[in-house]
Design an enzyme around this catalytic site. Structure first.
Site, PDB file in Angstrom:
ATOM      1  N   LYS A   1       0.846  -1.209   0.000  1.00 16.56           N
ATOM      2  CA  LYS A   1       0.000   0.000   0.000  1.00 16.56           C
ATOM      3  C   LYS A   1       0.874   1.251   0.000  1.00 16.56           C
ATOM      4  O   LYS A   1       0.652   2.174  -0.786  1.00 16.56           O
ATOM      5  CB  LYS A   1      -0.900  -0.007   1.237  1.00 16.56           C
ATOM      6  CG  LYS A   1      -1.577   1.307   1.521  1.00 16.56           C
ATOM      7  CD  LYS A   1      -2.509   1.236   2.712  1.00 16.56           C
ATOM      8  CE  LYS A   1      -1.892   1.581   4.035  1.00 16.56           C
ATOM      9  NZ  LYS A   1      -1.535   2.998   4.220  1.00 16.56           N
ATOM     10  N   ASN A   2       1.858   1.255   0.873  1.00 13.84           N
ATOM     11  CA  ASN A   2       2.665   2.469   1.026  1.00 13.84           C
ATOM     12  C   ASN A   2       3.633   2.703  -0.129  1.00 13.84           C
ATOM     13  O   ASN A   2       4.254   3.762  -0.211  1.00 13.84           O
ATOM     14  CB  ASN A   2       3.429   2.434   2.353  1.00 13.84           C
ATOM     15  CG  ASN A   2       2.495   2.604   3.535  1.00 13.84           C
ATOM     16  OD1 ASN A   2       1.316   2.875   3.347  1.00 13.84           O
ATOM     17  ND2 ASN A   2       3.025   2.436   4.731  1.00 13.84           N
TER      18      ASN A   2
ATOM     19  N   CYS B   1      -6.036   7.525   9.657  1.00 12.79           N
ATOM     20  CA  CYS B   1      -6.235   6.840  10.933  1.00 12.79           C
ATOM     21  C   CYS B   1      -6.051   7.819  12.089  1.00 12.79           C
ATOM     22  O   CYS B   1      -5.343   8.807  11.979  1.00 12.79           O
ATOM     23  CB  CYS B   1      -5.215   5.720  11.087  1.00 12.79           C
ATOM     24  SG  CYS B   1      -5.508   4.281  10.065  1.00 12.79           S
TER      25      CYS B   1
ATOM     26  N   ASP C   1       4.462   0.786  12.011  1.00  9.70           N
ATOM     27  CA  ASP C   1       3.335   0.031  11.459  1.00  9.70           C
ATOM     28  C   ASP C   1       3.312  -1.437  11.906  1.00  9.70           C
ATOM     29  O   ASP C   1       2.359  -2.159  11.597  1.00  9.70           O
ATOM     30  CB  ASP C   1       3.339   0.091   9.921  1.00  9.70           C
ATOM     31  CG  ASP C   1       2.873   1.440   9.401  1.00  9.70           C
ATOM     32  OD1 ASP C   1       2.396   2.263  10.202  1.00  9.70           O
ATOM     33  OD2 ASP C   1       2.993   1.679   8.186  1.00  9.70           O
TER      34      ASP C   1
END
Ligand code: UD1
Length: 419
Positions: free
Chosen positions: A22-23, A116, A304
């Site tokens: 994703k990143n 988030c 993360d």
């Protein structure tokens, strides 16, 4: 609201694969705005954040298409520089669009991003970097209005922010003149962005070190590119394998990007084997506490992975200390883990985790993506049923996590809750 129902207590075992991170994918999607020719990104999982980013690209006039795991972006027809508020607010990564849109159109109009709830997450370093490249930026009523012709500059980042480094890199490749970013972030995703830009004809050197040099004025062309695999998804599966005393192999996980996590798993007593094409974790005894786990920018322990690792440490013999140094409010999972029988005391950014023999299933909720993944890890290791609420946050970064975990023998189902 969708939730996971998980019956835990069974070791995970088998093989899973890591896909495009994703990143890594999100900044590459943003960077595609710089190009007038099509870009093809292969191996991209269907994540909520990726879908939102595609919508944002379409709102600017880009054409996007998904074929299986491959994405095509055609930004040749893009003409809009105003990013819709509804999309920007849904995800933090919308900020990545600022540099490329400004570079392409000389203007960008943007709303403060969402994301988030893990801290204040200011964007001052992004704006500081773009201002240094010559952008005039006005902030009013929650909007950020940028304009100006970009030119290369020497920039010192007060903190090696991943997103700000990426934003400046994307803004600088087509600017006139050269840019040097000092104290740049060194995450693997930064290297991946540099590799992508260079594949498109840019000249970026030094990515992965603290100094990145970008030769401006690039004439970019389209390309096909396979983004880096997801070290956080891969790491989550390894941690789940270890916490359930299982045996899990993650194909295409890259050990060079995951040294800090692998070192902590070894310290916890896990058997780790690194192959050229993946990583295997094996655990059959009780886990051991780790003395201190501190998050830090790469190559330090990734923030993360902090929550998932804390979930694992709740079951370890002895006391572990976990310090969150990157985000100021990233301990929300501790209270939820406590509902499952964990013994955790949090004071500010420090958690003291006293390992217990057993977790028990409970109804818990998540407030952020990685905390949600951590609750899945704990629930898979716990005795009895857990229900994890608010899993749309997990979908932001995992493509149907329940399918991957089920294939490894986890008893996990996606359910609909009526309240
Ligand atoms: C990226 C990752 C995220 C990861 C984080 C740290 C993406 C899409 N997300 O987020 O998953 O947790 O790196 O590895 O790649 N900060 C400022 N001002 C700024 C920017 C950041 O003060 O302008 C602070 C943040 O509030 C945070 C710290 O710097 O405390 C690190 O943030 P940063 O490295 O920018 O993370 P992101 O790029 O947002």
């Amino acid at each position: 609201m969708e939730a996971y129902s998980i019956f835990g207590g069974k070791p995970l075992s088998g093989e899973a694969s890591a896909f495009g991170a994703k990143n890594a994918v999100l900044p590459l999607l943003a960077a595609s705005v710089l190009l007038k020719e099509p870009v093809r990104l292969t191996g991209c999982p269907d994540l909520a954040d990726v879908r939102n980013m595609l919508k944002l690209l379409e709102s600017l006039g880009c054409r996007t298409a998904r074929e299986g795991m491959d994405l095509t972006i055609e930004a040749g027809g893009a003409q809009e520089h105003v990013m819709p508020e509804s999309l920007s607010k849904q995800m933090r990564s919308s900020i990545f669009m600022l540099g490329p849109v400004l570079s392409r159109f000389g203007r960008a109009d943007f709303t403060y991003p969402g994301g988030c709830e893990i801290g204040l997450r200011p964007i001052d370093l992004h704006l500081q970097g773009l201002r240094a490249l010559g952008a005039q930026i006005e902030e009013k009523h929650g909007h950020i209005i940028c304009q100006g012709k970009l030119r290369g500059a020497a920039i010192h980042m007060d903190y090696p922010s991943v997103g700000a480094t990426e934003n400046v890199m994307m803004a600088a490749v087509c600017a006139s003149g050269d840019t040097v970013i000092h104290n740049a972030a060194r995450e693997p995703e930064i290297v991946d962005l540099a590799n992508f830009l260079n594949t498109c004809g840019a000249k970026v050197r030094g990515a992965g070190t603290g100094t990145i040099i970008i030769q401006g004025g690039a004439k970019l062309h389209g390309c096909s590119y396979a983004p880096l695999t997801d070290r956080i998804c891969a790491g989550t599966l390894l941690v789940a394998g270890a916490a359930t005393k299982g045996d899990v192999y993650v194909r295409d996980a890259r050990a060079q990007d995951m040294q800090a996590l692998l070192a902590k798993l070894k310290e916890a007593g896990c058997g780790i084997t690194v192959y050229s094409e993946g990583i295997r974790v094996r655990m059959s005894r009780r886990l051991k506490a780790v003395r201190r786990l501190e998050t830090a920018p790469f190559p330090g322990f990734p923030t993360d992975m902090q929550a998932q690792m804390m979930a694992l440490l709740t079951l370890a013999k002895g006391t572990s200390v976990v310090a969150e140094n990157v985000f100021e409010n990233r301990m929300s999972h501790a209270a939820e883990l406590t509902r499952m029988g964990a013994d955790i005391q949090v004071s500010g950014r420090i958690a003291v985790v006293r390992g217990v023999e057993m977790l028990t299933g409970a109804r818990v909720t998540t407030r952020d993506l990685r905390a949600g993944a951590a609750l899945c890890v704990a629930a898979l290791a716990a005795q009895g049923e857990s229900v994890i609420e608010n899993i749309s946050l997990i979908d932001r970064g995992h493509d149907h996590l329940e399918r991957t975990l089920s294939a490894l023998g986890g008893q996990i189902k996606r359910i609909e809750l009526n309240e």
